[in-house]
Design a protein around this motif. Structure first.
Motif, short mmCIF file in Angstrom:
data_model
loop_
_atom_site.label_atom_id
_atom_site.label_comp_id
_atom_site.label_asym_id
_atom_site.label_seq_id
_atom_site.Cartn_x
_atom_site.Cartn_y
_atom_site.Cartn_z
N GLU A 1 -11.28 13.62 -1.64
CA GLU A 1 -10.56 13.56 -2.25
C GLU A 1 -9.34 12.94 -1.38
OE1 GLU A 1 -9.73 12.97 -5.72
OE2 GLU A 1 -12.07 13.27 -6.12
N ARG A 2 -9.31 11.60 -1.55
CA ARG A 2 -7.34 11.10 -0.67
C ARG A 2 -6.89 11.36 -2.04
NH1 ARG A 2 -8.84 13.73 3.82
NH2 ARG A 2 -9.58 12.64 5.01
N PRO A 3 -5.33 11.80 -1.76
CA PRO A 3 -4.75 11.36 -2.92
C PRO A 3 -3.92 9.44 -3.16
CG PRO A 3 -3.66 13.32 -1.57
CD PRO A 3 -5.06 13.11 -0.95
N TYR A 4 -3.47 9.23 -3.59
CA TYR A 4 -2.80 7.75 -3.82
C TYR A 4 -4.75 6.90 -3.24
CZ TYR A 4 0.59 10.25 -4.46
OH TYR A 4 1.68 11.71 -4.30
N GLN A 5 -5.57 7.31 -2.75
CA GLN A 5 -6.57 6.49 -2.63
C GLN A 5 -7.52 6.26 -3.53
OE1 GLN A 5 -5.49 7.81 2.73
NE2 GLN A 5 -7.60 7.05 1.33
N GLY A 6 -8.71 5.03 -3.53
CA GLY A 6 -9.65 5.42 -4.17
C GLY A 6 -10.24 5.95 -3.53
N ASP B 1 -3.48 2.70 -4.32
CA ASP B 1 -2.27 2.85 -5.23
C ASP B 1 -0.89 1.59 -4.13
OD1 ASP B 1 -3.54 4.77 -6.54
OD2 ASP B 1 -1.63 6.46 -6.30
N GLN B 2 -0.47 0.65 -5.11
CA GLN B 2 0.45 -0.07 -5.05
C GLN B 2 1.76 0.61 -5.42
OE1 GLN B 2 -1.05 -2.95 -3.74
NE2 GLN B 2 -2.35 -1.76 -2.31
N ARG B 3 3.09 0.33 -4.34
CA ARG B 3 3.73 -0.02 -4.66
C ARG B 3 4.72 -0.65 -4.63
NH1 ARG B 3 2.85 4.01 -6.47
NH2 ARG B 3 3.37 6.26 -6.21
N ASN C 1 0.67 -1.42 0.18
CA ASN C 1 0.38 0.30 0.45
C ASN C 1 0.95 1.08 0.15
OD1 ASN C 1 -2.36 -1.07 -0.24
ND2 ASN C 1 -3.57 -0.45 1.71
N HIS C 2 0.55 2.40 -1.06
CA HIS C 2 1.16 3.84 -1.05
C HIS C 2 1.22 4.33 0.75
CE1 HIS C 2 1.18 7.73 -1.71
NE2 HIS C 2 1.86 7.36 -3.07
#
Lengths: 327, 327, 327, 327
Positions: free
Chosen positions: C104-109, C129-131, C59-60
């Motif tokens: 809105e949450r950056p890097y989250q759905g 988002d995945q890293r 997870n990001h």
């Protein structure tokens, strides 16, 4: 085989194994191995040499990497107790008709260069430049968290001869391997000055050659961690043997090869040997626990491969016995 | 190879791998191994059986040793979520025309016995007698300090078939090995229910046979210590592989064989897999890091030897590919 | 005190504790703490925020540092099982008349923001988002070698109310502390979803406030090492409690404070709790082993200090009992 | 404060700290502590005495428990290099008008009993009965896995006087604490013979009294484990300080009190000090890292409590400075 005792009045006072120089063919590649992967600290470096120390060490260097055309070991070094001991050493070696000289050595005080009867290059010194001890600067610890040099291990063509030579210089025997049968002979010896299992060890084999230097870590988990790091640093093929537990010395160990195939043994948890009545421990060459308590046989490379000393041609060993080797 | 997702609505709710029964030829010898050497706690014992649990376990047993003429594995056991799940399981297996029965099992509540398509014996239960958790009774920790059963690993003659079967029962794939090339096929799978890397794994081979059970320790140092203990307990020959780091599952492991050659893997430090969008990790059968990050190739016995399930004749595997084996 | 069981059919499926956001007054100082000292990886950073993950995490982010005028905790986050679960969650909170929104949450759905009855800010999401997982990239491990977020621990003014709320959402109780005497009352609760001791814990105190986030390491030696590193990194004063062994959860722990006094607990070696019949463990508030098995009493700051949630005014707790505090 | 160098030609050759005798009020209770909880091996025992050694030790005893009415320390013992050294020691002490005698000591060869200028009872010997080294018998390791005695630490009423006395006997200074300011004075000294940080340490305080004996373990994890064991063995109240990292000596340590309040320090990972030009490390009495790198202040008992030597009345210390004490 009667075991000769260490000379209680040695001709000069050797304190401990101190350092080794490695000729390496690519300084950058060696730096990647020793500094980036193993975590050694750089005391000084230029285009021809890198001087390395571990986190506990105040001495300027315990490993010197020297740019060269071919891999070799120019010298192994020992610290003596005083400048007077250096003079006594020079006298003793000259009297025995070994070559002696006092060349300039960067970062070292007066340094006596000489050799043993097989030509193995030795140097002795008392003073070396001092650097900060980083032992308590844990944020500077990297990778294997190596603390200090512990010992030097060599092939010799004649273990009895090498043992007698070192006994006269005051090295104490702690463990040894013999062949079995009525006329048992020394196969390997471990000898110390500083009070743990060894400063210097010799194993029967084509020699003189350097088998490995041993370096101390505080914990077996440091050694497990460097196994993981070597893999992700691209050095997995440099792991030659271990991790495991030696029967000899009881040490937890990992043996790795540097980019020029010089061998480094990470090593921890041996024992105290300062008592003058400490009885040496005998191992039979046929005892499988000698090599490892965990049943992992050493690979053939362990018995066959070593680093050449610069300009020294190795001889065939006097003993032709075979140790136990992994198929 | 399209990877089938775990069934999000499985026919019944399996919680985790719970226990295994081992037929052993000499109970005293097995007790010396599991209790005196590995440190298992005895929950109950009589002249025909010994019920063992590890220090964290409240369930009465995770290993059952049964006196028998020949070594074999009578059954592997899984815990389900409720008595109703047991009934749903019985219905599902009967509907699929697998044999089902509810025999008496000492110290367990109602227990459903059945099997998979290759005859691998399975049992499911919800209630088991409870014993004291000894997790905080550190003075009772012995030897390997094993905490709990973690997983069960089996040979199957058809990994794809076993994988499809388990996926339908709700097992999630975490890692898998495939053959390379255009028509890649599954060589091995690791599947979980409880949220770490696996409950159940399958490897291509003559099967069904049990490859090993995996048991959890809190630290890699516990595993190093048991290596030392096995030697001085006379079980050094029972150490088959490791210690080392698997690429698969990232676990630090040691594989040992009990006196009947049943295999037990001590295992620690895998990772969390509860996220529903956790992507399975693919390994090529040719990737040497798959087996171990440290470059130690597995011995041939690792790929060839396993425990027979009682009265189940193994079949030849559908894949004839060769993994990397130590020479 | 009758212990309410977790709702077996919760209104939506929470997978685990996922992340926390920290308002911090100096991003550079916080980066020195989390990245240089603790060893967190940076997934993304700009002049207003740093997104951090640990070596196991795909997870990001599990910690978000946000530049702000004052230290505070904007939100604690949980992962749910699917997008549908998010909708079910939104319905449930709205139906109960809690505020709900999807900012809105950056890097989250899609992310649902809401709160509990005391105003504690909660967010739920399914996709992030995945890293790359760095678990096997050991050369990238730094300092504390933290693997992942494990749990979130909060002060609440009413443990019984917080417990009832979470039980209805499907959290399972694993351990709890009660006052003694005829009318015992809940002092603290530990509740899980993912199968170990906890996702979320509540302790009686002025609240809601964040007590700490717990992060997982593979070994107690990793925690000892970070103690050494914090000293030589200049963060020795940030070590608040430990290292030690909690009676509760059996975990080996170290509690540190970040430059804004947000508390982070390094944590390892708890136990598996997936069995549906796993009985919660009761501790008396007067039991000294509750806090630590080793007899080290917690400092007063441990019971008194916590991070404020943004714009949430804490209330006095309903219980006025006193735990055991170091003099 | 000019630091006096160790006498390079000491009157006799002391090898190392060897053993201590403890008068204890209840042999069974002491046996439960040293044998069942700490894991010491019994070399011999009768109704009046128990002779203990640790797993590495070949010497018959490093701790002697003697049944007595009151707790006290009859003597601390050192090994010398030869029988001739014993005679030289007897001559030196007699010449300085210290009392000397050669009483019978079970399991020891000729033993010289004497004292220092404050009456601290000392004994010296060369030969002791030997027992099997259990270092490689890991199945016999119990609990703390203590390997050997490391050092002896005492309160003295005059650190400068004790230091001068020991320097003349050839002890080397490795670390020391001074008061600050223009006329700095020695607060504490650590001195060695065997090549690590210390054989013998002195701290300013009412004395002579024994502060503690230090015993060596191979790993910090052994020390963490004994913390867990002490709790579940009923000895949690005997844990006085630690685990932690001393600034002084860099050692990882745990201090425990036996049933008569004699103090034992478990200790690992200090460093090598054999180099003759090893510079002693100075600590200011006001440096908080002196006591511990991790910020844990020592309890008042650490500075105030110690064991009386039999029939020796302690004196007030010459320095009245205060170290940093936990509130």
């Amino acid at each position: 085989m009667p075991i000769r005792k260490a000379n209680p009045e040695p001709p000069f006072n050797i304190i401990r194994a101190s350092h080794v120089a490695f000729d390496v063919s690519d300084l950058d590649r060696s730096r990647a191995f020793y500094v980036d992967c193993l975590g050694y600290l750089i005391s000084d470096a230029d285009s021809n040499a890198i001087y390395l120390r571990a986190v506990e060490e105040r001495n300027h260097h315990s490993i010197v990497l020297l740019k060269a055309d071919n891999a070799a070991v120019p010298v192994i070094g020992f610290k003596v107790s005083s400048e007077e001991d250096l003079d006594r050493a020079a006298f003793w070696f000259a009297h025995k008709e070994y070559p002696t000289s006092f060349p300039e050595r960067p970062y070292q005080g007066r340094t006596l260069c000489t050799c043993d009867m097989f030509g193995m290059p030795l140097e002795f010194y008392y003073r070396m430049d001092q650097r900060n001890c980083m032992l308590r600067n844990y944020a500077e610890y990297k990778c294997a968290r190596i603390q200090r040099i512990d010992h030097i291990n060599c092939f010799t063509p004649d273990v009895q001869a090498s043992f007698d030579f070192c006994s006269e210089l005051g090295f104490w025997l702690t463990e040894y391997t013999e062949t079995d049968g009525g006329n048992s002979q020394l196969w390997a010896v471990w000898m110390h000055r500083k009070g743990n299992v060894h400063e210097l060890a010799f194993t029967n084999g084509r020699g003189p050659r350097l088998h490995h230097i041993g370096v101390w870590t505080a914990s077996a988990l440091d050694i497990l961690y460097i196994c993981d790091v070597m893999d992700s640093s691209g050095f997995v093929a440099n792991m030659e043997r271990g991790p495991g537990r030696h029967g000899i010395s009881n040490a937890f160990f990992l043996c790795v090869r540097d980019p020029d195939n010089h061998r480094v043994e990470l090593f921890t948890s041996d024992y105290l040997t300062v008592d003058p009545d400490h009885e040496p421990l005998r191992w039979s060459l046929r005892d499988p626990q000698r090599q490892t308590l965990w049943g992992h046989q050493a690979p053939a490379s362990w018995f066959e491969e070593g680093s050449f000393f610069s300009d020294v041609r190795p001889r065939q060993p006097v003993l032709q016995e075979q140790p136990i080797v992994a198929r």
